[in-house]
Design a protein around this motif. Structure first.
Motif, PDB file in Angstrom:
ATOM      1  N   ASN A  98       0.793  -1.148   0.061  1.00 24.91           N
ATOM      2  CA  ASN A  98       0.001   0.002   0.133  1.00 24.91           C
ATOM      3  C   ASN A  98       0.912   1.337  -0.177  1.00 24.91           C
ATOM      4  OD1 ASN A  98      -2.463   1.538  -0.151  1.00 24.91           O
ATOM      5  ND2 ASN A  98      -3.056   0.904   2.243  1.00 24.91           N
ATOM      6  N   TRP A 130     -10.097   3.789  -7.349  1.00 27.05           N
ATOM      7  CA  TRP A 130     -11.308   3.456  -6.764  1.00 27.05           C
ATOM      8  C   TRP A 130     -12.457   3.783  -7.889  1.00 27.05           C
ATOM      9  CZ3 TRP A 130      -7.073   4.256  -4.670  1.00 27.05           C
ATOM     10  CH2 TRP A 130      -6.796   3.679  -3.301  1.00 27.05           C
ATOM     11  N   SER A 186     -20.855   5.137  -2.975  1.00 28.68           N
ATOM     12  CA  SER A 186     -19.338   4.921  -2.345  1.00 28.68           C
ATOM     13  C   SER A 186     -18.336   4.571  -3.422  1.00 28.68           C
ATOM     14  CB  SER A 186     -19.570   3.723  -1.385  1.00 28.68           C
ATOM     15  OG  SER A 186     -20.169   2.520  -2.142  1.00 28.68           O
ATOM     16  N   LYS A 187     -17.357   4.337  -3.021  1.00 32.72           N
ATOM     17  CA  LYS A 187     -16.236   3.812  -3.894  1.00 32.72           C
ATOM     18  C   LYS A 187     -15.721   2.618  -3.559  1.00 32.72           C
ATOM     19  CE  LYS A 187     -14.780   8.636  -5.383  1.00 32.72           C
ATOM     20  NZ  LYS A 187     -13.857   9.596  -5.608  1.00 32.72           N
ATOM     21  N   ILE A 188     -15.392   1.791  -4.511  1.00 33.16           N
ATOM     22  CA  ILE A 188     -14.779   0.441  -4.422  1.00 33.16           C
ATOM     23  C   ILE A 188     -13.434   0.302  -4.689  1.00 33.16           C
ATOM     24  CG2 ILE A 188     -14.956  -2.087  -4.784  1.00 33.16           C
ATOM     25  CD1 ILE A 188     -17.917  -1.570  -5.399  1.00 33.16           C
ATOM     26  N   PRO A 189     -12.421   0.194  -4.038  1.00 35.32           N
ATOM     27  CA  PRO A 189     -11.065   0.105  -4.311  1.00 35.32           C
ATOM     28  C   PRO A 189     -10.825  -1.070  -5.170  1.00 35.32           C
ATOM     29  CG  PRO A 189     -11.254  -0.629  -1.970  1.00 35.32           C
ATOM     30  CD  PRO A 189     -12.551  -0.111  -2.379  1.00 35.32           C
ATOM     31  N   ALA A 239     -11.913  -6.315  -7.153  1.00 35.06           N
ATOM     32  CA  ALA A 239     -12.380  -5.383  -6.070  1.00 35.06           C
ATOM     33  C   ALA A 239     -11.471  -6.023  -4.968  1.00 35.06           C
ATOM     34  CB  ALA A 239     -13.759  -5.565  -5.870  1.00 35.06           C
ATOM     35  N   SER A 265     -10.442  -5.190  -0.481  1.00 30.67           N
ATOM     36  CA  SER A 265     -11.000  -4.596   0.886  1.00 30.67           C
ATOM     37  C   SER A 265     -10.743  -3.150   0.803  1.00 30.67           C
ATOM     38  CB  SER A 265     -10.309  -5.285   2.110  1.00 30.67           C
ATOM     39  OG  SER A 265     -10.420  -4.736   3.194  1.00 30.67           O
ATOM     40  N   SER A 266     -11.655  -2.370   1.698  1.00 29.64           N
ATOM     41  CA  SER A 266     -11.732  -0.867   1.928  1.00 29.64           C
ATOM     42  C   SER A 266     -10.440  -0.840   2.683  1.00 29.64           C
ATOM     43  CB  SER A 266     -12.944  -0.493   2.203  1.00 29.64           C
ATOM     44  OG  SER A 266     -13.501  -1.065   3.708  1.00 29.64           O
ATOM     45  N   GLU A 267      -9.959  -1.620   3.388  1.00 31.89           N
ATOM     46  CA  GLU A 267      -8.642  -1.343   4.134  1.00 31.89           C
ATOM     47  C   GLU A 267      -7.694  -0.472   3.516  1.00 31.89           C
ATOM     48  OE1 GLU A 267      -6.955  -4.295   7.380  1.00 31.89           O
ATOM     49  OE2 GLU A 267      -8.127  -5.623   6.151  1.00 31.89           O
ATOM     50  N   ASN A 297      -8.038   1.925   1.771  1.00 32.51           N
ATOM     51  CA  ASN A 297      -8.291   3.230   1.703  1.00 32.51           C
ATOM     52  C   ASN A 297      -7.229   3.850   2.583  1.00 32.51           C
ATOM     53  OD1 ASN A 297     -10.138   2.649   0.051  1.00 32.51           O
ATOM     54  ND2 ASN A 297     -11.946   3.040   1.776  1.00 32.51           N
ATOM     55  N   SER A 298      -6.813   3.297   3.735  1.00 32.37           N
ATOM     56  CA  SER A 298      -5.795   3.894   4.613  1.00 32.37           C
ATOM     57  C   SER A 298      -4.318   3.371   4.569  1.00 32.37           C
ATOM     58  CB  SER A 298      -6.268   3.706   6.117  1.00 32.37           C
ATOM     59  OG  SER A 298      -5.000   4.091   6.783  1.00 32.37           O
TER      60      SER A 298
END
Length: 223
Positions: A34, A107, A113-116, A204, A206-208, A210-211
């Motif tokens: 990431n 995204w 919403s937005k999906i990574p 797609a 996990s939204s994890e 995002n950070s």
């Protein structure tokens, strides 16, 4: 744009893939799932004789900048206008680099919403994205070596997710991009095109992701 990516291939494979003759120490290479702007990122330049592997801060600081904070707005450069922009035109002519990665994230809008989405080559091979680099010295004398990633219009795969994508260079074009003697703008710009969608895939995750605080292998898992 390109604002997050991965690089977790093993160090020796990286050296072999990009014909590296001079490199940072192996213990400075940390696989990452990431990678985010402002971080030190693995980059490849050519010093006129050999390919060198090292690290540059992601977010370019032009040599004329008065403050390093400008880098937060310089993580990407549009390939269509790169030779016209004061922030990038000098580096485009004289200081080009490769940014190796094995996937990148974008995204996708879905309702509110937005999906990574993770985007990669079907072969899982590492690839090189076109970049530019600069050296900047602060008023206090601190030197920062920084970079930006070039983007282009999305290919048919990525366009369903985002309208831009990083400029992935064909392996046979990487040497051309790194050639410090080549300064002919039209020759260089012909390399800055969308990559072949047929050899890429996306899914797609996990939204994890995002950070950037989350950085583990599980971020690669498909939902």
């Amino acid at each position: 744009m390109c604002g997050r990516y991965t690089l977790f291939t093993d160090f020796e494979s990286l050296l072999e893939r990009f014909d590296i003759e001079y490199s940072m120490e192996e213990d400075l290479f940390i696989p990452s799932y990431n990678i985010a702007p402002s971080q030190q990122v693995v980059s490849i330049i050519n010093d006129g004789k050999k390919n060198r592997l090292g690290k540059l801060r992601w977010g370019l600081i032009p040599g004329w900048a008065k403050d390093e904070k400008v880098s937060y707005k310089m993580i990407n450069a549009r390939s269509e206008t790169v030779e016209q922009k004061p922030s990038f035109c000098n580096a485009f002519t004289k200081r080009r680099c490769l940014i190796p990665m094995d996937s990148f994230f974008e995204w996708k809008k879905h309702d509110s919403s937005k999906i990574p989405m993770r985007i990669k080559l079907k072969t899982d091979e590492v690839f090189a994205v076109a970049g530019l680099w600069e050296s900047w010295k602060s008023p206090e004398g601190k030197t920062i070596h920084s970079c930006t990633i070039l983007t282009t219009e999305a290919n048919s795969l990525v366009s369903d997710i985002h309208d831009r994508m990083p400029v992935i260079l064909r392996p046979e074009d990487e040497k051309v991009w790194l050639n410090t003697e080549l300064q002919e703008k039209e020759t260089l710009k012909r390399l800055l095109v969308p990559y072949d969608a047929s050899v890429m895939e996306a899914y797609a995750v996990s939204s994890e992701v995002n950070s950037p605080k989350n950085n583990h292998e599980g971020l690669l898992n498909s939902l």
